[in-house]
Design an enzyme around this catalytic site. Structure first.
Site, PDB file in Angstrom:
ATOM      1  N   ARG A 345      31.066  22.587  42.813  1.00 26.63           N
ATOM      2  CA  ARG A 345      30.265  23.474  43.655  1.00 26.63           C
ATOM      3  C   ARG A 345      28.847  23.511  43.108  1.00 26.63           C
ATOM      4  O   ARG A 345      28.522  24.298  42.230  1.00 26.63           O
ATOM      5  CB  ARG A 345      30.885  24.868  43.652  1.00 26.63           C
ATOM      6  N   ARG A 351      27.420  35.448  48.896  1.00 22.88           N
ATOM      7  CA  ARG A 351      28.080  36.730  48.718  1.00 22.88           C
ATOM      8  C   ARG A 351      28.592  36.908  47.295  1.00 22.88           C
ATOM      9  O   ARG A 351      28.523  38.002  46.726  1.00 22.88           O
ATOM     10  CB  ARG A 351      29.232  36.844  49.700  1.00 22.88           C
ATOM     11  N   TRP A 482      34.332  38.340  53.959  1.00 26.18           N
ATOM     12  CA  TRP A 482      34.735  38.453  52.562  1.00 26.18           C
ATOM     13  C   TRP A 482      36.051  37.727  52.365  1.00 26.18           C
ATOM     14  O   TRP A 482      36.173  36.917  51.469  1.00 26.18           O
ATOM     15  CB  TRP A 482      34.882  39.902  52.051  1.00 26.18           C
ATOM     16  N   ASP A 484      38.135  34.876  52.901  1.00 30.52           N
ATOM     17  CA  ASP A 484      37.938  33.520  53.408  1.00 30.52           C
ATOM     18  C   ASP A 484      39.110  33.027  54.246  1.00 30.52           C
ATOM     19  O   ASP A 484      39.000  31.999  54.917  1.00 30.52           O
ATOM     20  CB  ASP A 484      37.714  32.547  52.249  1.00 30.52           C
ATOM     21  N   LYS A 627      47.698  34.707  46.253  1.00 31.81           N
ATOM     22  CA  LYS A 627      46.315  34.747  46.705  1.00 31.81           C
ATOM     23  C   LYS A 627      46.149  35.746  47.865  1.00 31.81           C
ATOM     24  O   LYS A 627      46.627  36.876  47.795  1.00 31.81           O
ATOM     25  CB  LYS A 627      45.843  33.330  47.072  1.00 31.81           C
ATOM     26  N   GLU A 628      45.514  35.296  48.960  1.00 36.53           N
ATOM     27  CA  GLU A 628      45.240  36.232  50.055  1.00 36.53           C
ATOM     28  C   GLU A 628      46.466  36.581  50.891  1.00 36.53           C
ATOM     29  O   GLU A 628      46.378  37.446  51.767  1.00 36.53           O
ATOM     30  CB  GLU A 628      44.158  35.666  50.984  1.00 36.53           C
ATOM     31  N   GLN A 681      41.378  35.586  39.215  1.00 35.96           N
ATOM     32  CA  GLN A 681      41.148  35.747  40.655  1.00 35.96           C
ATOM     33  C   GLN A 681      42.262  36.531  41.327  1.00 35.96           C
ATOM     34  O   GLN A 681      42.016  37.384  42.172  1.00 35.96           O
ATOM     35  CB  GLN A 681      41.016  34.381  41.314  1.00 35.96           C
ATOM     36  N   THR A 700      35.165  35.159  38.571  1.00 32.36           N
ATOM     37  CA  THR A 700      35.668  35.947  39.688  1.00 32.36           C
ATOM     38  C   THR A 700      34.813  37.187  39.872  1.00 32.36           C
ATOM     39  O   THR A 700      34.332  37.769  38.885  1.00 32.36           O
ATOM     40  CB  THR A 700      37.134  36.373  39.452  1.00 32.36           C
ATOM     41  N   GLY A 701      34.623  37.584  41.117  1.00 34.47           N
ATOM     42  CA  GLY A 701      33.873  38.799  41.413  1.00 34.47           C
ATOM     43  C   GLY A 701      34.533  40.049  40.879  1.00 34.47           C
ATOM     44  O   GLY A 701      33.923  41.133  40.879  1.00 34.47           O
TER      45      GLY A 701
END
Length: 793
Positions: A345, A351, A482, A484, A627-628, A681, A700-701
């Site tokens: 990346r 964001r 937010w 993804d 994950k999500e 994460q 990670t945020g």
């Protein structure tokens, strides 16, 4: 099982058992030169970009190899080992190792067969090379003859993918030379415009052998744990030509009983003259200790701007050192390079970065300002944000997701609904921390064309959302909001973004009023009230807020759904934004606690998607509780903690902190797997057979969101334009605690008494012997050094 412990005094984590469940890493260096190192010396290095500046290899998703190895061989009995437990991997009954991960350095101490080694790895301040200093001491009763072999495996291309995949090309473009205590690697030697150099050199002793060809050093059908040259006791003096490059330098050392000697190996991307200049700097190895102290001073001075002493060692270790340090590392590297991110990346996520800024504002608002300017300059003139801000970002001349050339270069063909809205909480935090309200008048270019003041940039960010509203009067979700994995598109609406917009209106009103712009404040207030009415009318169901609406009007996160019935983020963000009424806030947060909380953190939603999936719910591609897809996504844990403190639930906020804190798992590392000193994460949740296992370390945020929740929420340190508000929200069994905070050049020593065991509420506040009304300390009341007494109850 416990593999190490926190050393709060020295701001280190000590790994006492090197066979950790996963590579436990640390970061060395700066944006100019980055290095990642595990407790067993695995890892890689690069200049600026992990993808295009890589110079040593690392095998991802493998056995934490290769790395920065120093082998030790007894020249008399033929036994050999390494300064880190791996790669040789001696029996841990005989081999003892302690790895000290610190702020910008890693020091690995090992003892085997009466030989003690201490290997320090670091990148000197403002330099673009790294140093490995080994001290070797004979703790036995007889003289020893040893050989030290410093080893690094070079890439054959600066580009990680080319080096890994395009072997019919890259194997034949590099070669190595040996000159004056150093191995030199040159790539594309015959084409100066494409040429690049690396070096691996030794200082403090004379080299007695070398290898520049990896396959010769390792030998046929051997690995890093049993290299042929080490086993033979002598390098072959090989050089690479059309195979794989490496740097190996052998140094023979004679040690009398009790005697200690030291050597240093140096690695960087320099040609011969530059490498020689670097090595000459280390003729006297005493410079190493000076450079180490310089690193510690740099980092500790930042971290010491906010320190706490509470009844919780867990919280103290995280807020004082490791959560704070992780915020800086994530701020520096975004999501570029780790043991999961391969460095491909080549830029900063919009964001991600704007949120990451929030985690360091209280520790270094000038560093935050520099990055904030960059991100504002990456705002498109239509108000949206560039999905990816390139490392060579050129404000005023960039393409946009509407531009095919930008899409080809970055791979990002879509806008995300949330990007520019993150500017509002970040800008207001900077303004309140620094007091620099002139920043709102600073002119900054847009990414594509034109320029505007920061204030106008913020208004344009509002307009981006206002131009993209759906049938229920709420912002559309676009490519992502937010999350993804949630694709609500150009007509589907997002409650997450609706709450972001709600918060943005409130911040904009505050700034407009401060700037004496009543017409702008009234404009935003009218729109805020319209949005509030739509949220109340369409998004509240009994005891929870829904997550959004699809383009065909299916409600995501509804009572009536079989899957994903309740979501975390709409509930916490309803509180954070101020949109939730007090009764709604209590009902929604209670429901989160009852339905989403686990011992390892709070799930993103539940139950997981199993049937409803593409094209909206991309998270259905993941296994359940991963994950999500109903996993414990870590970043929202900070928002949840902060939301609970806003409604006065100190006990519950602290419980949520303990659930998600890495330090809580220090004695259960075999479950968590990841480092117990940094956030990952996500964590697998209750439908996984491995509940509690964490993934994707360091970048990670979560670092930022949890840091903000601890500083502003639990500890209650809340900068305002005209002073510092102190409003803790703590567990009811905290009777006393203290803080040290630097604010606008002033030092505040804060002692908090809570003998009545309340969770929130300041009854008295005294600064320098003077009692003031309320819980806001005006800047005018602050001296250079202040004693502050806070009484809760």
């Amino acid at each position: 099982m416990q593999y190490g412990y926190f050393d709060e005094k020295n701001k280190e984590y000590l790994i006492t058992k090197p066979n950790t469940p996963a590579p436990w890493a640390n970061y060395l260096g700066s944006p100019e030169y980055g290095a990642i190192i595990s407790g067993n010396a695995g890892g890689y290095s690069f200049v600026k970009s992990g993808a295009n500046g890589r110079h040593i290899r690392y095998h991802f998703n493998s056995k934490d190899e290769p790395g920065r190895y120093i082998y030790v061989r007894d020249l008399e009995n033929g036994d050999y080992w390494s300064g880190s437990w791996q790669p040789v991997g001696k029996d841990l009954e005989q081999y003892k190792s302690v790895c000290h991960h610190g702020t910008g350095y890693t020091n690995i101490v090992a003892e085997y067969d009466s030989i003690r080694t201490e290997t320090l790895y670091y990148v000197p301040m403002n330099k673009t090379y790294e140093v490995w200093r080994m001290k070797v001491r004979n703790d036995g009763s007889k003289p020893r003859k040893l050989a030290l072999f410093g080893f690094v495996e070079f890439t054959n291309s600066n580009n990680y993918e080319q080096d890994t995949v395009n072997l019919q090309y890259t194997l034949f473009t590099s070669r190595t030379y040996y000159k004056n205590n150093k191995i030199l690697q040159v790539i594309n030697e015959n084409t100066p415009e494409e040429q690049s150099w690396r070096f691996f050199g030794a200082a403090g002793a004379e080299v007695t052998g070398y290898d520049g060809d990896r396959d010769t050093f390792l030998g046929d059908y051997r690995g890093y744990g049993n290299p042929a040259s080490v086993e033979n006791g002598q390098c072959a003096n090989s050089l690479n030509y059309n195979t794989n490059s490496c740097g190996v330098l052998q140094i023979n050392v004679d040690l009398q009983p009790g005697e200690e000697k030291e050597v240093a190996f140096l690695l960087g991307q320099y040609e011969e003259q530059g490498a020689s200049e670097v090595l000459s700097h280390y003729k006297d190895l005493a410079v190493v200790d000076k450079e180490l102290e310089e690193l510690k001073t740099f980092w500790h001075s930042k971290l010491n701007r906010f320190q706490v002493q509470t009844p919780s060692d867990n919280l103290n270790n995280m807020i004082n050192t490791w959560n704070a340090y992780q915020c800086f590392i994530t701020f520096i590297w975004s999501r570029a390079a780790s043991f999961q991110y391969c460095g491909l990346r080549n830029g900063l996520g919009y964001r991600d970065t704007v949120q990451d800024i929030q985690g360091i504002i209280h520790l270094d608002h000038e560093m935050a300002l520099e990055r904030l300017r960059l991100m504002i300059s990456a705002q498109v003139s239509n108000g949206g944000g560039l999905p990816l801000v390139k490392f060579d970002h050129n404000p005023g001349h960039e393409g946009t997701p509407d531009d095919p050339e930008y899409v080809r270069e970055t791979g990002h063909p879509h806008y995300r609904a949330d990007d520019a809205l993150w500017l509002f909480p970040t800008v207001i935090k900077y303004l309140n921390e620094s007091g620099n309200w002139d920043f709102t008048d600073e002119v900054i270019p847009y990414s594509d064309r034109g320029e505007a003041t920061v204030y106008e940039h913020l208004r344009q960010a509002l307009q981006f959302s206002l131009d993209r509203m759906g049938a229920h009067g709420m912002p559309v979700g676009l490519h992502a909001d937010w999350n993804d994995c949630l694709r609500l598109g150009a007509k589907g609406e997002s409650l997450f973004v609706a709450f972001q917009l709600y918060m943005a209106f409130k911040v904009f009103i505050d700034i407009a009023q401060n700037k004496n712009k009543p017409e702008d404040a009234a404009w935003a207030q009218t729109l805020l009230e319209e949005l509030d009415e739509n949220i109340q009318k369409h998004a509240w169901e009994k005891d929870q807020f829904v997550r959004g609406f699809t383009e065909d009007n299916y409600t995501i996160g509804s009572w009536e759904n079989d899957e994903a019935k309740i979501w975390l983020n709409p509930q916490s963000w309803a509180v954070l934004s101020g949109a939730a009424r007090p009764d709604q806030a209590k009902l929604a947060m209670d429901k989160v606690y009852e339905n989403l909380r686990t011992d390892y953190g709070t799930m993103l939603f539940y139950p997981p998607f199993r049937k409803y999936g593409l094209p909206v719910a991309l998270m259905a591609l993941f296994n359940a509780s991963t994950k999500e897809n109903a996993g414990i996504f870590s970043q929202p844990q900070g928002w949840l903690i902060l939301a609970e403190t806003m409604i006065g639930n100190g006990d519950r906020a602290f419980e949520y902190f303990l659930d998600c804190s890495p330090a809580s798992m220090n004695d259960k590392a075999e479950i968590r797997k990841l480092e117990p000193y940094v956030h990952g994460q996500f964590v697998e949740s209750k439908d996984s057979p491995y509940q509690g296992r964490a993934h994707v370390h360091w970048l990670t945020g979560t670092a930022s969101t949890v840091m903000v929740s601890l500083v502003e929420g639990i500890m209650g340190i809340q900068p305002q334009f005209d002073g510092l508000r102190i409003n803790p929200c703590v567990p009811s069994d905290w009777k006393t605690f203290s803080m040290v905070r630097e604010f606008r050049g002033k030092k505040l020593n804060i002692q908090v008494e809570n003998q009545n065991g309340v969770e929130k509420g300041v009854s008295r506040l005294i600064i320098n012997g003077k009692e003031i009304q309320g819980n806001l300390i005006p800047v005018a009341e602050m001296k250079d050094d202040n004693q502050v007494q806070v009484f809760m109850g």
